[in-house]
Design a protein around this motif. Structure first.
Motif, PDB file in Angstrom:
ATOM      1  N   VAL B  21       0.838  -1.201   0.000  1.00  0.00           N
ATOM      2  CA  VAL B  21       0.000   0.000   0.000  1.00  0.00           C
ATOM      3  C   VAL B  21       0.873   1.250   0.000  1.00  0.00           C
ATOM      4  CG1 VAL B  21      -1.762   1.288   1.258  1.00  0.00           C
ATOM      5  CG2 VAL B  21      -1.890  -1.195   1.128  1.00  0.00           C
ATOM      6  N   VAL B  22       1.959   1.223   0.816  1.00  0.00           N
ATOM      7  CA  VAL B  22       2.873   2.366   0.873  1.00  0.00           C
ATOM      8  C   VAL B  22       3.396   2.685  -0.515  1.00  0.00           C
ATOM      9  CG1 VAL B  22       5.089   3.180   1.739  1.00  0.00           C
ATOM     10  CG2 VAL B  22       3.568   1.934   3.245  1.00  0.00           C
ATOM     11  N   VAL B  23       3.782   1.642  -1.255  1.00  0.00           N
ATOM     12  CA  VAL B  23       4.425   1.876  -2.548  1.00  0.00           C
ATOM     13  C   VAL B  23       3.395   2.232  -3.617  1.00  0.00           C
ATOM     14  CG1 VAL B  23       5.870   0.851  -4.328  1.00  0.00           C
ATOM     15  CG2 VAL B  23       6.316   0.352  -1.943  1.00  0.00           C
ATOM     16  N   PHE B  24       2.251   1.574  -3.612  1.00  0.00           N
ATOM     17  CA  PHE B  24       1.349   1.688  -4.754  1.00  0.00           C
ATOM     18  C   PHE B  24       0.217   2.687  -4.556  1.00  0.00           C
ATOM     19  CE2 PHE B  24       3.163  -2.538  -5.719  1.00  0.00           C
ATOM     20  CZ  PHE B  24       3.656  -2.213  -6.959  1.00  0.00           C
ATOM     21  N   SER B  25       0.052   3.207  -3.331  1.00  0.00           N
ATOM     22  CA  SER B  25      -1.051   4.134  -3.126  1.00  0.00           C
ATOM     23  C   SER B  25      -0.796   5.429  -3.895  1.00  0.00           C
ATOM     24  CB  SER B  25      -1.207   4.440  -1.639  1.00  0.00           C
ATOM     25  OG  SER B  25      -2.158   5.452  -1.471  1.00  0.00           O
ATOM     26  N   ARG B  26      -1.862   5.961  -4.491  1.00  0.00           N
ATOM     27  CA  ARG B  26      -1.747   7.219  -5.231  1.00  0.00           C
ATOM     28  C   ARG B  26      -1.817   8.406  -4.276  1.00  0.00           C
ATOM     29  NH1 ARG B  26      -0.233   7.832 -10.530  1.00  0.00           N
ATOM     30  NH2 ARG B  26      -0.068   5.694 -11.222  1.00  0.00           N
ATOM     31  N   ASN B  27      -2.311   8.162  -3.083  1.00  0.00           N
ATOM     32  CA  ASN B  27      -2.479   9.232  -2.101  1.00  0.00           C
ATOM     33  C   ASN B  27      -1.350   9.131  -1.083  1.00  0.00           C
ATOM     34  OD1 ASN B  27      -3.274  10.841   0.055  1.00  0.00           O
ATOM     35  ND2 ASN B  27      -5.421  10.571  -0.460  1.00  0.00           N
ATOM     36  N   ILE B  28      -0.568  10.210  -0.995  1.00  0.00           N
ATOM     37  CA  ILE B  28       0.655  10.140  -0.187  1.00  0.00           C
ATOM     38  C   ILE B  28       0.333  10.026   1.309  1.00  0.00           C
ATOM     39  CG2 ILE B  28       0.944  12.638  -0.029  1.00  0.00           C
ATOM     40  CD1 ILE B  28       3.931  12.155  -0.552  1.00  0.00           C
ATOM     41  N   ILE B  29      -0.846  10.543   1.716  1.00  0.00           N
ATOM     42  CA  ILE B  29      -1.265  10.406   3.119  1.00  0.00           C
ATOM     43  C   ILE B  29      -1.558   8.944   3.444  1.00  0.00           C
ATOM     44  CG2 ILE B  29      -3.148  10.928   4.704  1.00  0.00           C
ATOM     45  CD1 ILE B  29      -1.638  13.303   4.657  1.00  0.00           C
ATOM     46  N   SER B  31      -0.229   6.440   2.010  1.00  0.00           N
ATOM     47  CA  SER B  31       1.080   5.777   2.082  1.00  0.00           C
ATOM     48  C   SER B  31       1.686   5.938   3.466  1.00  0.00           C
ATOM     49  CB  SER B  31       2.028   6.372   1.043  1.00  0.00           C
ATOM     50  OG  SER B  31       1.588   6.082  -0.247  1.00  0.00           O
ATOM     51  N   ALA B  32       1.640   7.184   3.972  1.00  0.00           N
ATOM     52  CA  ALA B  32       2.242   7.460   5.272  1.00  0.00           C
ATOM     53  C   ALA B  32       1.552   6.662   6.370  1.00  0.00           C
ATOM     54  CB  ALA B  32       2.189   8.958   5.579  1.00  0.00           C
ATOM     55  N   PHE B  33       0.226   6.559   6.299  1.00  0.00           N
ATOM     56  CA  PHE B  33      -0.474   5.828   7.351  1.00  0.00           C
ATOM     57  C   PHE B  33      -0.286   4.324   7.215  1.00  0.00           C
ATOM     58  CE2 PHE B  33      -2.659   9.787   8.242  1.00  0.00           C
ATOM     59  CZ  PHE B  33      -2.699   9.734   9.616  1.00  0.00           C
ATOM     60  N   ALA B  34      -0.180   3.847   5.976  1.00  0.00           N
ATOM     61  CA  ALA B  34       0.069   2.409   5.780  1.00  0.00           C
ATOM     62  C   ALA B  34       1.440   2.032   6.332  1.00  0.00           C
ATOM     63  CB  ALA B  34      -0.030   2.055   4.301  1.00  0.00           C
ATOM     64  N   LEU B  35       2.359   2.998   6.327  1.00  0.00           N
ATOM     65  CA  LEU B  35       3.697   2.760   6.871  1.00  0.00           C
ATOM     66  C   LEU B  35       3.632   2.400   8.354  1.00  0.00           C
ATOM     67  CD1 LEU B  35       6.470   2.870   5.571  1.00  0.00           C
ATOM     68  CD2 LEU B  35       6.719   5.176   6.417  1.00  0.00           C
ATOM     69  N   PHE B  81      -3.125  16.237  -1.396  1.00  0.00           N
ATOM     70  CA  PHE B  81      -4.075  15.243  -1.883  1.00  0.00           C
ATOM     71  C   PHE B  81      -4.126  15.113  -3.396  1.00  0.00           C
ATOM     72  CE2 PHE B  81      -5.300  15.579   2.407  1.00  0.00           C
ATOM     73  CZ  PHE B  81      -5.773  14.333   2.726  1.00  0.00           C
ATOM     74  N   SER B  82      -3.647  16.141  -4.113  1.00  0.00           N
ATOM     75  CA  SER B  82      -3.718  16.031  -5.562  1.00  0.00           C
ATOM     76  C   SER B  82      -2.321  15.946  -6.154  1.00  0.00           C
ATOM     77  CB  SER B  82      -4.460  17.236  -6.131  1.00  0.00           C
ATOM     78  OG  SER B  82      -3.852  18.420  -5.665  1.00  0.00           O
ATOM     79  N   MET B  85       1.853  11.648  -8.729  1.00  0.00           N
ATOM     80  CA  MET B  85       2.881  10.660  -8.438  1.00  0.00           C
ATOM     81  C   MET B  85       3.432  10.122  -9.745  1.00  0.00           C
ATOM     82  SD  MET B  85       2.882  10.109  -5.054  1.00  0.00           S
ATOM     83  CE  MET B  85       2.627   8.554  -4.227  1.00  0.00           C
ATOM     84  N   LYS B  86       4.727  10.240  -9.911  1.00  0.00           N
ATOM     85  CA  LYS B  86       5.341   9.724 -11.138  1.00  0.00           C
ATOM     86  C   LYS B  86       5.822   8.315 -10.870  1.00  0.00           C
ATOM     87  CE  LYS B  86       6.480  14.005 -13.405  1.00  0.00           C
ATOM     88  NZ  LYS B  86       7.453  15.086 -13.497  1.00  0.00           N
ATOM     89  N   THR B  87       5.013   7.347 -11.214  1.00  0.00           N
ATOM     90  CA  THR B  87       5.394   5.957 -10.989  1.00  0.00           C
ATOM     91  C   THR B  87       5.419   5.196 -12.301  1.00  0.00           C
ATOM     92  OG1 THR B  87       3.108   5.532 -10.460  1.00  0.00           O
ATOM     93  CG2 THR B  87       4.607   5.756  -8.612  1.00  0.00           C
TER      94      THR B  87
END
Lengths: 118, 170
Positions: B21-29, B31-35, B81-82, B85-87
């Motif tokens: 989830v940390v790596v693939f989430s489009r929402n950086i928040i 990602s931080a919480f999944a960490l 929130f917007s 992400m360059k993945t």
């Protein structure tokens, strides 16, 4: 070895179960008569002054940085604290020397005004 | 499957799943919480490896400290929130080759190593022993670590104080 961790697992289980059951129960059995007032963020509380999706002040980050250092200090204190009776006066003196070093840093922080908010 | 294996797989799935989830989430928040779940899962795995002091340190420092810093860092960014992400996938061929070589090496090492399996021993918490050693045999290393912490503290204060005076003058 796992036996000593059963209370933690039990607490985790109860915490998850409790929150899921409470949320589900209130959506299933609770009466639903919504008004605009009930949909505000803090019903009967403070009026929100803006969006939560906003930038935060860098001061929070700086306080966080200062906190981490005391957090790491705690890692050293914790193994001493669990058996401080057995370690006696000698251990107490040693840990106070360690704490005195940290206290210098704390006083420096204080006098530099790093703990002031404004 | 015994209870130990059950807990291991539970926390292993929790750790790896939340890391995805940390790596693939489009929402950086998110990602931080999944960490948080990743760090917590790692702490639980330390417990299963009989390293209870490391687990406590993991909880105190990573879950309680570093994660807060990461979330604050995320909240400092302009568009939380917007954020774009360059993945995208770059250098497909060399990346695939390198990954295949590294994976092959890891699998080879894993299968070629003679894993030294020790039978389950009588186990006791390590925290008491570490505490006793810190204030008896290893006094000097602990005080040196204290001085290191003091240096870090002064450095943090220098950074913090500088930033605040800059903000004040504006």
């Amino acid at each position: 070895m796992l036996e000593s961790y059963y209370p933690i697992f039990l607490m985790l289980g109860i915490a998850v179960l409790f929150s899921v059951v409470m949320l589900k129960a209130s959506t299933l059995f609770g009466p639903k008569r919504p008004t605009d007032e009930k949909y505000t963020t803090y019903e009967s509380g403070m009026e929100p002054v803006g969006q939560a999706r906003d930038r935060f002040s860098v001061k929070f980050y700086m306080v966080g940085v200062l906190f981490i250092l005391f957090d790491i200090e705690l890692v050293f204190l914790f193994p001493y604290a669990v058996n401080f009776y057995e370690l006696g006066l000698f251990g107490f003196v040693v840990i106070w020397i360690f704490l005195a070093i940290q206290l210098i840093g704390f006083i420096y922080e204080w006098k530099k005004g790093a703990l002031e908010w404004d | 499957m015994d209870l130990y294996a059950f807990f291991f797989y539970f926390f292993a799935v929790l750790t790896v799943g939340s890391a995805f989830v940390v790596v693939f989430s489009r929402n950086i928040i998110y990602s931080a919480f999944a960490l948080m779940f990743t760090f917590f899962g790692v702490a639980a795995l330390y417990v299963l490896l009989y390293a209870d002091f490391v687990a406590v340190t993991q909880l105190l420092v990573y879950v309680g400290g570093i994660l807060v810093l990461i979330i604050f860092g995320v909240m400092l960014t302009t568009k939380v929130f917007s954020v774009e992400m360059k993945t995208g996938t770059l250098n497909l061929l060399p990346a695939t080759l390198f990954t295949a070589i590294i994976a092959g090496m890891l699998i080879f090492v894993f299968s070629a190593t003679d894993w030294n399996v020790v039978p389950d021993q009588e186990w006791d918490t390590t925290v008491y022993g570490i505490g006793a050693l810190l204030v008896n045999e290893f006094i000097l290393p602990m005080q040196v670590a204290g001085v290191l912490l003091l240096v870090a503290m002064i450095g943090a204060v220098m950074m913090a104080a500088r930033d605040w005076t800059k903000l004040k003058s504006k």
